[in-house]
Design an enzyme around this catalytic site. Structure first.
Site, PDB file in Angstrom:
ATOM      1  N   TYR A   1      50.467 -34.013   1.425  1.00  0.00           N
ATOM      2  CA  TYR A   1      50.172 -35.422   1.726  1.00  0.00           C
ATOM      3  C   TYR A   1      51.129 -36.310   0.931  1.00  0.00           C
ATOM      4  O   TYR A   1      50.945 -36.553  -0.254  1.00  0.00           O
ATOM      5  CB  TYR A   1      48.723 -35.722   1.340  1.00  0.00           C
TER       6      TYR A   1
ATOM      7  N   LYS B   1      52.560 -34.413   5.781  1.00  0.00           N
ATOM      8  CA  LYS B   1      52.034 -35.659   6.339  1.00  0.00           C
ATOM      9  C   LYS B   1      52.559 -36.819   5.517  1.00  0.00           C
ATOM     10  O   LYS B   1      52.440 -36.800   4.287  1.00  0.00           O
ATOM     11  CB  LYS B   1      50.503 -35.654   6.290  1.00  0.00           C
TER      12      LYS B   1
ATOM     13  N   LYS C   1      52.160 -40.720   4.623  1.00  0.00           N
ATOM     14  CA  LYS C   1      51.365 -41.947   4.722  1.00  0.00           C
ATOM     15  C   LYS C   1      52.328 -43.100   4.937  1.00  0.00           C
ATOM     16  O   LYS C   1      53.157 -43.408   4.077  1.00  0.00           O
ATOM     17  CB  LYS C   1      50.576 -42.130   3.423  1.00  0.00           C
TER      18      LYS C   1
ATOM     19  N   ASP D   1      51.190 -41.344   9.414  1.00  0.00           N
ATOM     20  CA  ASP D   1      49.915 -42.085   9.496  1.00  0.00           C
ATOM     21  C   ASP D   1      50.062 -43.476   8.892  1.00  0.00           C
ATOM     22  O   ASP D   1      49.926 -43.652   7.680  1.00  0.00           O
ATOM     23  CB  ASP D   1      48.836 -41.301   8.736  1.00  0.00           C
TER      24      ASP D   1
ATOM     25  N   HIS E   1      40.459 -34.987   7.700  1.00  0.00           N
ATOM     26  CA  HIS E   1      40.890 -36.121   6.877  1.00  0.00           C
ATOM     27  C   HIS E   1      40.524 -35.909   5.413  1.00  0.00           C
ATOM     28  O   HIS E   1      39.610 -35.154   5.087  1.00  0.00           O
ATOM     29  CB  HIS E   1      40.168 -37.368   7.414  1.00  0.00           C
ATOM     30  N   SER E   2      41.246 -36.596   4.546  1.00  0.00           N
ATOM     31  CA  SER E   2      40.903 -36.556   3.120  1.00  0.00           C
ATOM     32  C   SER E   2      41.077 -37.929   2.500  1.00  0.00           C
ATOM     33  O   SER E   2      42.031 -38.640   2.813  1.00  0.00           O
ATOM     34  CB  SER E   2      41.829 -35.562   2.420  1.00  0.00           C
ATOM     35  N   ASN E   3      40.136 -38.291   1.642  1.00  0.00           N
ATOM     36  CA  ASN E   3      40.360 -39.367   0.673  1.00  0.00           C
ATOM     37  C   ASN E   3      40.532 -38.689  -0.685  1.00  0.00           C
ATOM     38  O   ASN E   3      40.390 -37.478  -0.809  1.00  0.00           O
ATOM     39  CB  ASN E   3      39.162 -40.326   0.629  1.00  0.00           C
TER      40      ASN E   3
ATOM     41  N   ARG F   1      36.469 -49.325  -4.454  1.00  0.00           N
ATOM     42  CA  ARG F   1      37.887 -49.199  -4.147  1.00  0.00           C
ATOM     43  C   ARG F   1      38.416 -50.534  -3.620  1.00  0.00           C
ATOM     44  O   ARG F   1      37.810 -51.128  -2.730  1.00  0.00           O
ATOM     45  CB  ARG F   1      38.073 -48.091  -3.088  1.00  0.00           C
TER      46      ARG F   1
HETATM   47  O1  GKR Z   1      44.390 -42.547   0.083  1.00  0.00           O
HETATM   48  O2  GKR Z   1      45.588 -44.293   0.614  1.00  0.00           O
HETATM   49  C1  GKR Z   1      44.924 -43.299   0.904  1.00  0.00           C
HETATM   50  C2  GKR Z   1      44.737 -42.941   2.355  1.00  0.00           C
HETATM   51  O3  GKR Z   1      45.317 -43.911   3.174  1.00  0.00           O
HETATM   52  C3  GKR Z   1      43.274 -42.768   2.672  1.00  0.00           C
HETATM   53  O4  GKR Z   1      42.513 -43.815   2.153  1.00  0.00           O
HETATM   54  C4  GKR Z   1      43.006 -42.655   4.146  1.00  0.00           C
HETATM   55  O5  GKR Z   1      41.634 -42.743   4.373  1.00  0.00           O
HETATM   56  O6  GKR Z   1      44.023 -40.499   3.923  1.00  0.00           O
HETATM   57  C5  GKR Z   1      43.391 -41.348   4.733  1.00  0.00           C
HETATM   58  C6  GKR Z   1      43.934 -41.377   6.110  1.00  0.00           C
HETATM   59  O7  GKR Z   1      44.318 -40.357   6.612  1.00  0.00           O
HETATM   60  O8  GKR Z   1      43.909 -42.431   6.746  1.00  0.00           O
HETATM   61 MG    MG Z   2      44.577 -41.220   8.571  1.00  0.00          MG
END
Ligand code: GKR
Ligand code: MG
Length: 432
Positions: free
Chosen positions: A148, A199, A201, A229, A328-330, A412
């Site tokens: 990620y 992946k 972000k 994403d 999905h992951s947070n 958050r």
């Molecule tokens: O941790 O900033 C992050 C991610 O954007 C997360 O909050 C998202 O919920 O990983 C997530 C996603 O796939 O959208």
């Molecule tokens: Mg996402």
């Protein structure tokens, strides 16, 4: 086996250090919150799970937990009923807008999930079986995860004296603010964990820059599928431009634009599969998404879909409608990692590598003994022990709880933290 009845539940909020990861809302705060949930039974066996740790989630878990005394950990229908009764009328809220809109059903689902997972852990410990066996058996013993990648700063802004938030203790990753930085980060993550898919972000910089970053990743790692994403930060028009530029380059494009109708407009004009953890995050949203052909892959997440059994219900729906299923992951700790691996191993059509924030965790910070399941060649091997297969490290829980008490973060707020750098920042989407 006679009933194993719940005698008490414990919910302990913890805070973990979090690097300055950038996303469409803003930037991660210096601490992320989780809660450690324990379900205690009259047989002296306790089960564990992990949930979000913001104030609203804590209130929800306390309210739901207070109505569970006497429930048999094998009677998960009764558990769900008791939770629904306890939390009816509680204001719906989502722990982050990056997992979609809040609703009453989703609020119940989140609370059920937290306790259901802990009940499965008790069931496993009581029967000497792994959770995966209780969920129908392992279709795989190794569960693949994906690297990620995040644009990020080297350190958090707004620190006293201008150094890193923790008296100069910067994270080990450094900055990643352009394609070279992302490739460097990917190399390190692949070296350390062996991930076989990537992946990125996105939704942080102009789409053209993120297209270049994807191309750079594809050049550097031609055998590894890449996902992008931008968390709904692009208009339909921008999404189509990016989709055209990256056709054939991406495994899937995740949440390019807000809402089911917008996603459907994009899906109609691209060959790229669209995935989501924002516009379909509860069962009520599936019919419209299917009717409009808005998404081709749904990212499951037992934390907000309602637990393991709900994940299997989602998997069945995906299979019925020919949709792909990913996860999905947070930000999370080792209990969630174990739970994700157990449910993924018991779900035949969960064929995509799972997301995980594990690499962003400070190495010394976990609540499970041994620091959590290890990644080898990008995969986690299911632990052999009963239940979830991980045990609480009580000293670590106490330490991270103390960090929660002193850190001052209670929900958050990626938007608010970004405002320290850019006072005009709104986090409104779509920005591009
Ligand atoms: O941790 O900033 C992050 C991610 O954007 C997360 O909050 C998202 O919920 O990983 C997530 C996603 O796939 O959208
Ligand atoms: Mg996402």
């Amino acid at each position: 086996m006679s009933a194993l009845r719940i005698t008490a539940v414990t919910v302990t909020p913890v805070a973990l250090k979090d690097p300055p990861l950038l996303n469409s809302s803003g930037v991660h705060e210096p601490f992320a919150l989780r809660s450690i949930v324990e379900v205690h039974t009259d047989a002296g066996i306790s089960g564990i799970s992990e949930a979000y740790g913001d104030d609203a989630t804590l209130a929800l878990l306390h309210r739901a937990g207070s109505n569970l005394t006497g429930v048999d950990v094998f009677d998960l229908n009764e558990l769900s009923r008791r939770v629904a009764v306890a939390v009816s009328g509680i204001a719906a809220s989502a722990p982050t807008e990056l997992i979609g809109a809040a609703s009453g059903d989703k609020t119940v689902a989140q609370a059920v999930a937290a306790f259901e997972v802990a009940c499965f852990d008790v069931q496993g410990k009581a029967t000497g079986r792994r959770v995966v066996d209780l969920l129908g058996g392992a279709v795989r013993e190794r569960v693949d995860f994906s690297a990620y990648l995040f644009y990020k700063w080297a350190e958090h802004p707004g620190a006293p004296g201008g150094a890193g938030y923790w008296d100069g203790e910067a994270d080990a990753w450094g900055a990643a603010l352009d394609p070279d930085g992302i490739v460097k980060q990917a190399r390190r993550m692949v070296e350390l964990y062996g991930f076989r898919s990537l992946k990125l972000k996105g939704g942080v910089f102009a789409p053209e820059e993120e297209i270049e970053a994807v191309r750079a990743l594809r050049r550097e790692f031609p055998d590894r599928p890449v996902r992008l994403d931008p968390n709904a930060n692009w208009t339909v028009e921008t999404s189509l431009r990016v989709a055209e530029a990256l056709a054939g380059e991406l495994e899937y494009l995740e949440d390019p634009t807000p809402g089911i109708p917008g996603m459907a407009e994009v899906a109609a004009k691209t060959s790229l599969p669209l995935a989501t953890n924002m516009c379909v995050t509860g069962f009520a949203e599936i019919p419209e998404a299917v009717r409009l052909g808005a998404v081709q892959v749904i990212l499951s997440d037992h934390h907000f879909w309602g637990g393991f059994r709900a994940t299997h219900a989602l998997a069945g729906i995906c299979q019925t409608f020919g949709l792909g299923l990913s996860m999905h992951s947070n930000t999370h700790l080792g209990i969630s990692l174990a739970a994700m691996a157990q449910i993924a191993a018991a779900t035949p059509n969960l064929t995509y590598a799972l997301d995980t924030h594990t690499p962003w965790k400070w190495e010394s910070e976990d609540v499970v003994l041994g620091g959590g399941l290890a990644f080898v060649d990008g995969a986690v091997t299911l632990p052999g022990g009963p239940g979830l297969g991980v045990e609480l490290d009580r000293d670590a829980v106490a330490r991270l709880h103390e960090q929660y008490v002193t850190c001052g973060v209670r929900r958050r707020d990626d938007v608010g933290w970004m405002r320290r750098v850019d006072p005009e920042w709104t986090g409104e989407r779509p920005r591009f």
